[in-house]
Design a protein around this motif. Structure first.
Motif, PDB file in Angstrom:
ATOM      1  N   UNK A  31      40.540  43.955  51.475  1.00  0.00           N
ATOM      2  CA  UNK A  31      39.656  44.454  52.044  1.00  0.00           C
ATOM      3  C   UNK A  31      38.350  43.753  52.375  1.00  0.00           C
ATOM      4  N   UNK A  32      38.004  43.834  53.530  1.00  0.00           N
ATOM      5  CA  UNK A  32      36.978  42.553  53.670  1.00  0.00           C
ATOM      6  C   UNK A  32      35.436  43.526  53.193  1.00  0.00           C
ATOM      7  N   UNK A  33      35.382  44.203  53.125  1.00  0.00           N
ATOM      8  CA  UNK A  33      34.209  45.035  53.034  1.00  0.00           C
ATOM      9  C   UNK A  33      34.245  44.605  51.082  1.00  0.00           C
ATOM     10  N   UNK A  34      35.204  45.094  50.303  1.00  0.00           N
ATOM     11  CA  UNK A  34      35.780  44.855  48.732  1.00  0.00           C
ATOM     12  C   UNK A  34      34.262  43.575  48.520  1.00  0.00           C
ATOM     13  N   UNK A  35      35.633  42.005  49.378  1.00  0.00           N
ATOM     14  CA  UNK A  35      35.014  40.631  49.000  1.00  0.00           C
ATOM     15  C   UNK A  35      33.642  41.074  49.494  1.00  0.00           C
ATOM     16  N   UNK A  36      32.894  41.396  50.496  1.00  0.00           N
ATOM     17  CA  UNK A  36      31.598  41.452  50.739  1.00  0.00           C
ATOM     18  C   UNK A  36      30.650  41.905  49.605  1.00  0.00           C
ATOM     19  N   UNK A  37      30.908  43.098  49.135  1.00  0.00           N
ATOM     20  CA  UNK A  37      30.661  42.963  47.736  1.00  0.00           C
ATOM     21  C   UNK A  37      30.398  42.409  46.207  1.00  0.00           C
ATOM     22  N   UNK A  38      31.537  41.857  46.747  1.00  0.00           N
ATOM     23  CA  UNK A  38      30.999  41.060  45.635  1.00  0.00           C
ATOM     24  C   UNK A  38      30.368  39.507  45.876  1.00  0.00           C
ATOM     25  N   UNK A  39      30.847  39.268  47.012  1.00  0.00           N
ATOM     26  CA  UNK A  39      29.586  37.929  47.122  1.00  0.00           C
ATOM     27  C   UNK A  39      28.783  38.441  47.401  1.00  0.00           C
ATOM     28  N   UNK A  40      27.929  39.746  47.080  1.00  0.00           N
ATOM     29  CA  UNK A  40      26.739  40.073  47.426  1.00  0.00           C
ATOM     30  C   UNK A  40      25.779  40.622  46.356  1.00  0.00           C
ATOM     31  N   UNK A  41      27.642  40.568  45.249  1.00  0.00           N
ATOM     32  CA  UNK A  41      26.396  41.017  43.762  1.00  0.00           C
ATOM     33  C   UNK A  41      26.629  39.602  42.497  1.00  0.00           C
ATOM     34  N   UNK A  75      35.591  51.581  50.443  1.00  0.00           N
ATOM     35  CA  UNK A  75      35.757  51.604  49.533  1.00  0.00           C
ATOM     36  C   UNK A  75      36.082  52.766  48.198  1.00  0.00           C
ATOM     37  N   UNK A  76      35.866  53.992  49.309  1.00  0.00           N
ATOM     38  CA  UNK A  76      36.647  55.011  48.387  1.00  0.00           C
ATOM     39  C   UNK A  76      37.993  55.219  48.162  1.00  0.00           C
ATOM     40  N   UNK A  77      38.855  54.467  49.144  1.00  0.00           N
ATOM     41  CA  UNK A  77      40.305  53.798  49.393  1.00  0.00           C
ATOM     42  C   UNK A  77      40.427  52.937  47.800  1.00  0.00           C
ATOM     43  N   UNK A  78      39.970  51.743  48.077  1.00  0.00           N
ATOM     44  CA  UNK A  78      40.342  51.105  47.228  1.00  0.00           C
ATOM     45  C   UNK A  78      40.075  51.346  45.314  1.00  0.00           C
ATOM     46  N   UNK A  79      38.841  52.527  45.201  1.00  0.00           N
ATOM     47  CA  UNK A  79      38.900  53.096  44.142  1.00  0.00           C
ATOM     48  C   UNK A  79      39.889  53.681  43.599  1.00  0.00           C
ATOM     49  N   UNK A  80      40.904  53.846  44.789  1.00  0.00           N
ATOM     50  CA  UNK A  80      42.660  54.746  44.803  1.00  0.00           C
ATOM     51  C   UNK A  80      43.238  54.257  44.461  1.00  0.00           C
ATOM     52  N   UNK A  81      43.395  52.924  44.898  1.00  0.00           N
ATOM     53  CA  UNK A  81      44.435  51.925  44.807  1.00  0.00           C
ATOM     54  C   UNK A  81      43.247  50.639  44.935  1.00  0.00           C
ATOM     55  N   UNK A  82      42.984  50.233  43.861  1.00  0.00           N
ATOM     56  CA  UNK A  82      42.814  48.586  43.187  1.00  0.00           C
ATOM     57  C   UNK A  82      43.923  48.227  43.947  1.00  0.00           C
ATOM     58  N   UNK A  83      44.467  47.898  43.657  1.00  0.00           N
ATOM     59  CA  UNK A  83      45.217  46.992  44.041  1.00  0.00           C
ATOM     60  C   UNK A  83      45.204  46.287  45.720  1.00  0.00           C
ATOM     61  N   UNK A 136      42.265  45.497  46.467  1.00  0.00           N
ATOM     62  CA  UNK A 136      41.206  44.915  46.532  1.00  0.00           C
ATOM     63  C   UNK A 136      41.005  43.976  47.330  1.00  0.00           C
ATOM     64  N   UNK A 137      41.665  42.887  47.151  1.00  0.00           N
ATOM     65  CA  UNK A 137      41.522  41.475  47.745  1.00  0.00           C
ATOM     66  C   UNK A 137      41.775  40.930  48.912  1.00  0.00           C
TER      67      UNK A 137
END
Length: 507
Positions: free
Chosen positions: A236-246, A223-231, A233-234
């Motif tokens: 990255x499995x962890x990002x998708x799980x974060x959004x589902x949990x949220x 997710x730190x890498x996602x913050x650097x390169x947000x494109x 996101x879709x």
């Protein structure tokens, strides 16, 4: 036709990648060309990667601490294409957060926190929304006794429920994570929702567990890498799980809000949500068109309070129980003091001043646990001249709390668990200016008073009733103090035995 579509898709993907690469190159060239001699020192960034080759994203706070030894107390580092200024050491962090609080008082909102909060709520917002939500939140939480006598009763009620859970294990090893998290979460739940939840309630369990998982994943390397390169996101499995949990957590909060709305009595506010709804209704009746009191802001503010009010205190308390098992001689002294002063009765907040050793131990737990080592990111509200350097408006600033809580110039044994840090020669509690576990300045934790009360009452109550030890066959040395790194630092997975100290304790 299918082949043509595939080729077009390939061309489209290749074009997108080339465009992204060109964009990163432009950003890199611009960042290099826009530097000036007045910038803080720091390592030269690589194209696209910045200083990633120097950072361990599994322990970024330790990498930054090492870089501070080379570049000083104010330095710049590039997280990918993004330039960040790091502040290290007590004096430097205090100068920024306390003495120049206005200039360093904005919140830098990284992509993942923008995804979470959309600029709303209290923790990751700026400007008028932040001012309105913080003012209302602090005022309302005070009305419901946050950090005062009314909160004390809620906490003591919850300690008894937690004691029952610990007793069910009958001295056998167990993981403290869930019961402690549920107990602490019930304090903020009682203030926000006007009620506590049963630990076995599946909806409550799901909310707490998913909030804790999100806090862990938010600080993960990916997710730190996602913050650097947000494109990214879709993909990255962890990002998708974060959004589902949220989404799941927000749905549960909305359901609770709807239930409170249906039974709302404007003359009898049961908690924070009722007060928000009553204020929202009052604003609507006044005919005011632009207002920050709307449902999305309510749900995001509540999710901020719920997550922050659960994770940090519960994590600190779990560190405390583990440290008592690891250092039984310190646990001995705590229990001797508690037994002597309380003589079997339950603790109250007023007892803190008569239990200096216990209080010093709690302070030292917070210092050594260092659970928010990188702080939350700040941002400069204007161009700032700071310690001989120019930090431009809108720059992300990391006041490195780990460098404060383990500052070699402030602490006698910074890397050792030593309650004497907080005791004077007469055994009285000693105030230490470099004790900043709640940060400082405009963005200091709004729940500090409540957290301090919770830590004292939970810790004292549990130590009064239980002896904490490692499991049979596990030595104190086997209890690993190396943390699990997320947004907060959690103890490594472990189990403890909570052995009852006798039947003579009060019910």
């Amino acid at each position: 036709m299918a082949l043509v579509e595939a080729l077009l898709a390939h061309v489209s993907t290749t074009g997108a990648l080339l465009a992204a690469a060109l964009l990163f190159l432009v950003i890199y060239i611009f960042s290099i060309s826009s530097s000036s001699p007045e910038d803080p020192p720091g390592p030269k960034p690589l194209p696209f990667l910045g200083n990633l080759h120097l950072l361990n994203l599994r322990q970024p706070h330790m990498s930054l601490l090492e870089l501070s030894k080379k570049y000083g107390s104010v330095f710049r580092v590039h997280f990918g294409p993004k330039k960040v200024v790091v502040l290290a050491g007590y004096k430097t962090v205090k100068q920024a957060l306390v003495n120049q609080a206005e200039e360093f008082g904005e919140r830098d909102i990284t992509p993942v926190f923008q995804d979470f909060n959309q600029g709303l709520g209290i923790v990751f917002s700026n400007g008028d929304n932040w001012k309105a939500m913080r003012r209302f939140t602090l005022s309302t939480l005070r009305d419901f006794g946050m950090g005062r006598k009314l909160s004390e009763q809620k906490i003591m009620d919850e300690t008894r429920y937690l004691r029952e859970v610990f007793e069910k294990f009958q001295g056998n090893p167990f993981d403290t994570t869930q019961p402690v998290s549920y107990a602490v979460s019930n304090i903020i739940s009682a203030i926000v929702y006007g009620k506590r939840f049963e630990y076995e309630d599946p909806k409550f369990q799901k909310m707490v567990d998913k909030a804790n998982k999100n806090i862990y994943m938010t600080g993960s390397a990916i997710i730190q890498l996602y913050n650097m390169y947000p494109a990214l996101g879709p993909w990255i499995k962890t990002w998708r799980l974060l959004m589902e949990n949220l989404q799941s957590i927000r749905s549960e909060i909305k359901e609770l809000v709807n239930g409170l709305q249906e039974t709302l009595n404007p003359l009898d506010s049961r908690g924070f949500i009722d007060s928000f709804l009553i204020h929202k209704q009052s604003v609507q009746e006044s005919g005011e068109k632009e207002s920050y009191f709307h449902e999305r802001n309510l749900i995001i503010t509540v999710s901020n309070l719920f997550a922050a009010g659960t994770d940090t205190t519960a994590t600190t308390l779990r560190w405390g129980l583990m440290l008592m098992a690891k250092y039984p001689h310190i646990q001995d002294r705590v229990q001797e003091e508690i037994d002597q002063i309380l003589a079997g009765r339950e603790p109250v907040s007023e007892d803190r001043k008569n239990l200096p050793y216990t209080d010093a131990v709690i302070h030292e737990i917070q210092r050594l646990a260092n659970i928010v080592p990188m702080n939350l990111p700040h941002m400069t509200s204007c161009d700032v001249n700071f310690n001989g350097y120019l930090i431009k408006k809108g720059t992300c600033v990391l006041p490195l709390l780990t460098s404060v809580l383990r500052d070699e110039n402030e602490w006698e044994t910074p890397d050792t668990f030593n309650p004497q840090h907080f005791l004077d020669e007469k055994g009285h509690l000693r105030k230490r200016d470099a004790f900043m576990p709640f940060s400082a300045g405009r963005r200091a934790c709004p729940g500090e008073g409540l957290a301090r009360m919770e830590l004292f009452l939970f810790f004292t109550f549990l130590l009064q009733r239980f002896r904490f030890t490692p499991p049979p066959g596990v030595s104190e040395d086997d209890l690993d103090l190396k943390p699990v790194v997320g947004l907060t630092l959690n103890p490594s997975p472990h189990k403890l035995c909570a052995i009852s100290r006798g039947e003579s304790r009060p019910n």
